[in-house]
Motif scaffolding. Structure first.
Motif, PDB file in Angstrom:
ATOM      1  N   THR A 242      30.390  46.790  37.316  1.00 36.70           N
ATOM      2  CA  THR A 242      30.920  47.720  38.308  1.00 36.70           C
ATOM      3  C   THR A 242      31.470  46.993  39.535  1.00 36.70           C
ATOM      4  O   THR A 242      32.560  47.305  40.029  1.00 36.70           O
ATOM      5  CB  THR A 242      29.806  48.694  38.742  1.00 36.70           C
ATOM      6  N   GLN A 243      30.734  46.003  40.028  1.00 34.91           N
ATOM      7  CA  GLN A 243      31.160  45.292  41.235  1.00 34.91           C
ATOM      8  C   GLN A 243      32.470  44.551  41.007  1.00 34.91           C
ATOM      9  O   GLN A 243      33.356  44.563  41.858  1.00 34.91           O
ATOM     10  CB  GLN A 243      30.064  44.322  41.666  1.00 34.91           C
ATOM     11  N   THR A 244      32.604  43.919  39.843  1.00 36.73           N
ATOM     12  CA  THR A 244      33.842  43.187  39.551  1.00 36.73           C
ATOM     13  C   THR A 244      35.031  44.139  39.472  1.00 36.73           C
ATOM     14  O   THR A 244      36.114  43.858  39.994  1.00 36.73           O
ATOM     15  CB  THR A 244      33.689  42.427  38.228  1.00 36.73           C
ATOM     16  N   ASP A 246      35.325  47.169  40.838  1.00 38.36           N
ATOM     17  CA  ASP A 246      35.625  47.725  42.158  1.00 38.36           C
ATOM     18  C   ASP A 246      36.341  46.696  43.034  1.00 38.36           C
ATOM     19  O   ASP A 246      37.293  47.029  43.755  1.00 38.36           O
ATOM     20  CB  ASP A 246      34.341  48.192  42.834  1.00 38.36           C
ATOM     21  N   THR A 247      35.878  45.458  42.983  1.00 38.97           N
ATOM     22  CA  THR A 247      36.530  44.407  43.774  1.00 38.97           C
ATOM     23  C   THR A 247      37.961  44.179  43.306  1.00 38.97           C
ATOM     24  O   THR A 247      38.882  43.989  44.125  1.00 38.97           O
ATOM     25  CB  THR A 247      35.732  43.101  43.665  1.00 38.97           C
ATOM     26  N   SER A 248      38.175  44.212  41.996  1.00 39.84           N
ATOM     27  CA  SER A 248      39.529  44.040  41.466  1.00 39.84           C
ATOM     28  C   SER A 248      40.442  45.177  41.913  1.00 39.84           C
ATOM     29  O   SER A 248      41.615  44.961  42.259  1.00 39.84           O
ATOM     30  CB  SER A 248      39.483  43.969  39.936  1.00 39.84           C
ATOM     31  N   LYS A 249      39.919  46.396  41.917  1.00 41.02           N
ATOM     32  CA  LYS A 249      40.726  47.523  42.379  1.00 41.02           C
ATOM     33  C   LYS A 249      41.088  47.380  43.849  1.00 41.02           C
ATOM     34  O   LYS A 249      42.231  47.649  44.258  1.00 41.02           O
ATOM     35  CB  LYS A 249      39.964  48.831  42.148  1.00 41.02           C
ATOM     36  N   GLU A 250      40.128  46.947  44.674  1.00 43.09           N
ATOM     37  CA  GLU A 250      40.408  46.756  46.095  1.00 43.09           C
ATOM     38  C   GLU A 250      41.456  45.664  46.304  1.00 43.09           C
ATOM     39  O   GLU A 250      42.356  45.797  47.150  1.00 43.09           O
ATOM     40  CB  GLU A 250      39.124  46.398  46.826  1.00 43.09           C
ATOM     41  N   THR A 251      41.350  44.593  45.512  1.00 39.11           N
ATOM     42  CA  THR A 251      42.338  43.507  45.629  1.00 39.11           C
ATOM     43  C   THR A 251      43.720  43.994  45.226  1.00 39.11           C
ATOM     44  O   THR A 251      44.735  43.645  45.862  1.00 39.11           O
ATOM     45  CB  THR A 251      41.914  42.326  44.739  1.00 39.11           C
ATOM     46  N   GLU A 253      44.890  47.070  45.400  1.00 35.14           N
ATOM     47  CA  GLU A 253      45.409  47.928  46.457  1.00 35.14           C
ATOM     48  C   GLU A 253      45.893  47.109  47.651  1.00 35.14           C
ATOM     49  O   GLU A 253      46.915  47.423  48.269  1.00 35.14           O
ATOM     50  CB  GLU A 253      44.327  48.930  46.896  1.00 35.14           C
ATOM     51  N   TRP A 254      45.162  46.044  47.966  1.00 30.29           N
ATOM     52  CA  TRP A 254      45.584  45.176  49.088  1.00 30.29           C
ATOM     53  C   TRP A 254      46.909  44.486  48.787  1.00 30.29           C
ATOM     54  O   TRP A 254      47.773  44.377  49.635  1.00 30.29           O
ATOM     55  CB  TRP A 254      44.496  44.148  49.342  1.00 30.29           C
TER      56      TRP A 254
END
Length: 265
Positions: A242-244, A246-251, A253-254
């Motif tokens: 889950t953390q990976t 979510d972090t990939s999605k945030e990256t 979007e950035w």
């Protein structure tokens, strides 16, 4: 007439090619020899590992059977105890893997051990037989003295089983289920009462205690797992990145906010 430069170059090239091919053939031959040695070593290592594995199994099984024959008078107890012990450990490991707390597993093991000690002492010292004999003598039952403990044990076991069955049936739902629970516990209580009247002797009594302890551990583990429940969300969270994600999605979007937009965007 001496050969020309072109002929000498061709001869040199052919010689170099033959020399290279000779090295290649030598490397192939050496690789085949090395491969044969590796295969031989792997085969011998496999045989050694298999034999050591068999030796370990024989040591465990042989020791279990020897101790059972020495302590309890029969190797059959070793088979029974070995099967139940392995089953209990396997069930505990499986339930621990899906989230059953370790303290719960330890608590069930302690209760099972205390049960084994209690049953072993009661049957090994023939305490239950003496109790049923005293009750039968005190009531002056019109039964021969020899089977009198068995009759009392069956009666007491049936009464206790029926009482527990009624209590469990009241808490259960469904008429058929209630009747089945009551009848089942009555039968189990009668059987236990009859067995408790038998004089097994110290060795067999302790062996039965171990058997009851192992079986009790498995049942307690199953009940503990049923009460604890299987939370699929928690189990999924343990094996889902889950953390990976979510972090990939945030990256992503950035990056979208930093990338230049096209003319039509």
């Amino acid at each position: 007439m001496p050969p020309g430069v072109r002929a000498q170059f061709g001869a040199t090239k052919d010689a170099a090619w033959r020399l290279a091919m000779a090295h290649v053939e030598l490397a192939k031959a050496e690789a085949q020899a090395i491969g044969g040695q590796l295969a031989r070593v792997a085969a011998l290592a496999g045989v050694a590992v298999a034999l050591l594995f068999m030796a370990g199994i024989l040591a465990v099984v042989g020791t279990t059977l020897f101790l059972a024959d020495w302590l309890f008078g029969s190797m059959g107890w070793g088979v029974v105890h070995g099967v139940l012990a392995c089953t209990g450990i396997a069930v505990a490991a499986l339930f621990a893997a899906v989230g059953l707390p370790g303290r719960t597993i330890a608590r069930t093991g302690l209760l099972a051990f205390l049960t084994a000690v209690a049953v072993g002492l009661i049957l090994g010292l023939e305490l239950s037989n003496r109790l049923w004999t005293a009750i039968g003598d005190g009531l002056a039952l019109a039964v021969d003295p020899a089977p009198r403990p068995l009759v009392v044990g069956l009666a007491v076991g049936a009464v206790l089983g029926l009482s527990l069955g009624i209590v469990a049936a009241v808490r259960a739902s469904g008429g058929g289920a209630r009747a089945g629970i009551a009848i089942g516990l009555t039968i189990v209580g009668t059987l236990i009462g009859g067995l408790s009247a038998v004089t097994f002797g110290p060795r067999v009594g302790v062996a039965i205690g171990f058997t009851v302890g192992y079986a009790t551990w498995i049942v307690l583990l199953a009940l503990a797992m049923y009460r604890h429940g299987l939370n699929m969300d928690v189990l999924k969270a343990r094996f889902y990145p889950t953390q990976t994600i979510d972090t990939s999605k945030e990256t992503l979007e950035w990056l979208k906010t930093r990338l230049p937009h096209g003319p039509g965007s």
